[in-house]
Scaffold this motif. Structure first.
Motif, short mmCIF file in Angstrom:
data_model
loop_
_atom_site.label_atom_id
_atom_site.label_comp_id
_atom_site.label_asym_id
_atom_site.label_seq_id
_atom_site.Cartn_x
_atom_site.Cartn_y
_atom_site.Cartn_z
N LYS A 50 92.29 49.81 -3.38
CA LYS A 50 92.09 49.30 -3.03
C LYS A 50 91.21 47.58 -2.88
O LYS A 50 90.47 47.82 -3.60
N VAL A 89 86.02 42.28 -0.98
CA VAL A 89 85.77 41.04 -0.65
C VAL A 89 85.06 41.00 0.47
O VAL A 89 84.29 41.97 1.07
N GLY A 90 83.93 39.94 0.28
CA GLY A 90 82.78 39.51 0.84
C GLY A 90 81.25 39.74 0.78
O GLY A 90 80.66 38.87 0.89
N HIS A 98 80.90 35.04 0.24
CA HIS A 98 81.67 34.91 2.00
C HIS A 98 80.31 33.11 2.21
O HIS A 98 79.36 33.67 2.40
N GLU A 107 84.89 27.08 5.52
CA GLU A 107 85.93 26.44 6.41
C GLU A 107 84.79 25.91 7.80
O GLU A 107 85.13 25.12 9.01
N GLN A 167 91.73 24.98 6.73
CA GLN A 167 91.91 26.28 5.91
C GLN A 167 92.89 25.99 5.11
O GLN A 167 92.87 25.24 4.28
N ARG A 195 94.32 28.06 1.66
CA ARG A 195 95.55 29.11 1.31
C ARG A 195 95.25 28.28 -0.29
O ARG A 195 96.58 28.38 -0.47
N LEU A 248 94.48 35.37 -2.54
CA LEU A 248 94.94 35.77 -1.28
C LEU A 248 96.10 36.40 -1.14
O LEU A 248 95.49 38.11 -1.02
N ILE A 249 96.90 36.29 -1.38
CA ILE A 249 98.19 36.91 -1.71
C ILE A 249 98.01 37.90 -2.75
O ILE A 249 98.20 38.79 -3.22
N TYR A 291 95.47 41.47 -3.14
CA TYR A 291 95.70 42.26 -1.74
C TYR A 291 97.51 42.47 -2.18
O TYR A 291 97.62 43.52 -2.78
N ALA A 292 97.97 41.59 -1.60
CA ALA A 292 100.00 42.36 -1.70
C ALA A 292 100.07 42.50 -3.18
O ALA A 292 100.73 43.31 -3.40
N ARG A 345 99.42 46.86 -5.12
CA ARG A 345 100.43 47.52 -5.38
C ARG A 345 100.59 47.80 -7.14
O ARG A 345 100.88 48.85 -7.56
N ILE A 402 89.60 33.29 -1.31
CA ILE A 402 90.05 34.83 -0.83
C ILE A 402 89.06 34.15 0.94
O ILE A 402 89.51 34.36 2.29
N GLU A 403 87.92 34.63 0.73
CA GLU A 403 86.74 34.45 1.44
C GLU A 403 85.76 33.08 1.47
O GLU A 403 85.37 32.28 0.51
N ARG A 404 87.09 32.36 2.39
CA ARG A 404 86.41 30.99 2.08
C ARG A 404 85.04 30.55 3.31
O ARG A 404 84.93 30.28 4.35
#
Lengths: 374, 198
Positions: free
Chosen positions: A41, A44-45, A48, A52, A333, A335, A339-340, A343-344, A348, A372-374
């Motif tokens: 799992k 993040v954080g 930060h 934005e 924003q 991207r 980010l993907i 996580y995604a 996996r 990821i944490e903009r």
């Protein structure tokens, strides 16, 4: 006795945020059965900084000084995306010369970022000489950046409307010499890293990405190309001068860590080739390096929205921007590919792999937490 | 023919779109009403080939009391992107989740929930994303004032005791410099007068 057994079946450990094998400040919570990962799992954080939100309170030019901080290894992609979005909203067209210089800066930054990746990837398998070489070679690129922009890490050079300075005298010659040097060095890197038996044994067949997931889930960059998909934003929707330059998209079919490494190796070669072409093209380009733009307080963006993207050293990087008729940006924003990927994809990929491979797999995806944490 | 240009008549025939804005060759924006966005999205994914969800963005139009949600999709050929936009009320209106279609929507929706307070129906776990134990207004809403929050929750450091007030110090130095220059000028003048006397 039964309860004790169930408790001891898995052990939970945190890989990061303070860990040499993690890229930046993030952590992965791992449930281990022995050495095998049962569940991963991402958290993040830890980094930060609220870019934005900060942008919303500032004028366009004040906001420009913030965006390059979103990515340390390759800040110029953020400057280019920000400038492209502002130009799209405000209807500014940049000259051919500015576009050529921007392309050169982006390619230099790409090689720098890929050099840093090589260092990280090699140290994640215990080849500690490679990062030292990589940092030294990247420093030569930073020297050129310093001469061009005045800054080594953050350049603040690609400005809405063009670029901020003309090339210093003899710059292209130095760039050409650097290309010669890097080309020679790549042969040594092949021997010490890419053809190294340790790296091959560790990386081949590890972290294989499912090809069916790649396109719908929006994986990009080397993950995409390492799975056999021939896509690159520079070719698919060319920006700046890329439609006039000649380069190949390297592709591998295996989808594992080694395939992604080989794709990156070839990308460094392609970027060197692009720089060589630009050295020849730039002297013939015409136009002002900077278009006339409104004064600081009068730089207003119309009430419109836009989305721009480019190919960074890690994958597809996009900016969404909305203006509201005032001198401040209503919403921006970021991207990034991370980010993907963090996580995604990472969650996996880690299931079923070994604890010792976590750092290597993370590095091969090129995850950068500030995105990821903009 | 351009993918987006050929999509425009098909999409506008099939659905009641409010606007189809062809921004560039590789970017278009479709604005729809909230009640049909799922149907439009299904059409885009299944028949028009926009198979990748790139990102979800939200813009706070506080003066019009609405959030504008933007779902940005990429075409399977990767040659163009499409923004599907619709508005929701700023408070109390929820949106259906997309986690059943795209796994990456999970983290994007968590992000928007945390930053704007939008509830996504059917999302498996709207846990906190980058912030920890945040009970204040969601920070990316326009009414959240960063400066007021900082003044309320944090104290500014006083600095060292021997610190001087920069403004007062600059003023004092300027006055000193001025006085010195004046004294020098006077001395010169006197000297000049003496020389003339001699």
């Amino acid at each position: 006795m039964q309860t004790n057994k169930t408790i001891n079946e898995t052990i939970k450990i945190f890989h990061g945020p303070q860990h040499p094998g993690i890229t930046g400040n993030m952590s992965v919570e791992l449930d281990l059965a022995g050495e095998t990962i049962q569940r991963a799992k991402t958290h993040v954080g830890y980094l930060h900084r609220g870019f934005e939100k900060l942008v919303e309170r500032r004028t366009v030019i004040q906001a420009f000084t913030i965006v390059c901080r979103i990515c340390v290894p390759e800040p110029d992609i953020n400057e280019q995306n920000f400038a492209a979005a502002v130009e799209d909203l405000a209807g500014i067209e940049i000259s051919e010369r500015a576009a050529a210089i921007r392309t050169m800066v982006l390619e230099m930054a790409r090689i720098g970022a890929l050099m840093l990746w090589m260092g990280g990837q090699a140290s994640s398998v215990g080849l500690d000489i490679v990062p030292q070489w990589c940092i030294a070679d990247r420093d030569l690129i930073l020297d050129l950046f310093e001469e061009l922009t005045g800054g080594r890490v953050y350049h603040m050079y690609i400005f809405p409307g063009g670029v901020r300075r003309e090339l210093p005298e003899g710059f292209l010659e130095k760039l050409s010499n650097l290309c010669d040097h890097l080309e020679k060095r790549m042969e040594r890197y092949d021997k010490i890293f890419f053809e190294n038996a340790t790296f091959q044994k560790r990386a081949i067949g590890v972290g294989i990405v499912d090809k069916n997931e790649v396109i719908p889930n929006g994986y990009s960059g080397q993950v995409l190309r390492g799975c056999g998909f021939k896509h690159d934003v520079r070719k698919d929707t060319p920006y700046l001068l890329y439609d006039r330059l000649d380069f190949e998209i390297p592709v591998r079919n295996e989808g594992d860590v080694y395939a992604r490494a080989l794709v990156r190796r070839e990308e460094i070669r392609q970027s060197i080739g692009l720089l060589r072409q630009l050295v020849l093209i730039i002297p013939d380009t015409t136009g002002e390096i900077m278009q006339k733009i409104p004064k600081h307080r009068k730089f207003k963006l119309p009430k419109k929205e836009t989305w721009v993207k480019l190919e960074s050293g890690r994958g597809e990087m996009g900016y969404y921007m909305a203006g509201d008729g005032s001198e401040k940006i209503r919403r921006m924003q970021v991207r990034g590919p991370s980010l993907i990927h963090a996580y995604a994809l990472l969650e996996r990929l880690l299931v079923g792999s070994e604890l010792a491979d976590v750092a290597m797999i993370m590095n091969s995806l090129g995850i950068c937490p500030p995105e990821i944490e903009r | 023919m351009n993918i987006l240009a050929s999509l425009q008549p098909q999409l506008c025939d099939k659905f009641e779109t409010q606007a189809f804005d062809l921004k560039r060759d590789d970017l278009a924006q479709v604005i729809v009403e909230k009640k049909i966005w799922r149907a439009v999205m299904d059409y885009l994914k299944e028949e028009a080939g926009f198979v990748t969800l790139l990102t979800i963005t939200c813009t706070d139009w506080i003066e019009e009391e609405r959030f504008e949600l933007n779902y940005i999709f990429a075409h399977e050929t990767k040659r163009c992107d499409l923004m599907l936009s619709f508005s929701i009320a700023r408070d109390g209106e929820s949106v259906q989740t997309l986690t059943d279609r795209w796994p990456q929507a999970e983290v994007m929706e968590r992000d928007l929930h945390e930053m704007f307070g939008i509830v996504f129906e059917g999302h498996p776990n709207l846990a906190s994303f980058a912030l920890e134990n945040w009970h204040h207004t969601p920070p990316l809403r326009r009414e959240f004032d960063t400066l007021a929050f900082v003044n309320e929750h944090f104290e500014f450091r006083k600095g060292r005791e021997e610190n001087v007030d920069v403004k007062a110090e600059a003023k004092r130095l300027r006055a000193l410099k001025k006085a010195k220059a004046q004294a020098e000028a006077e001395a010169k003048k006197e000297k000049g007068a003496d020389d003339a006397d001699e």
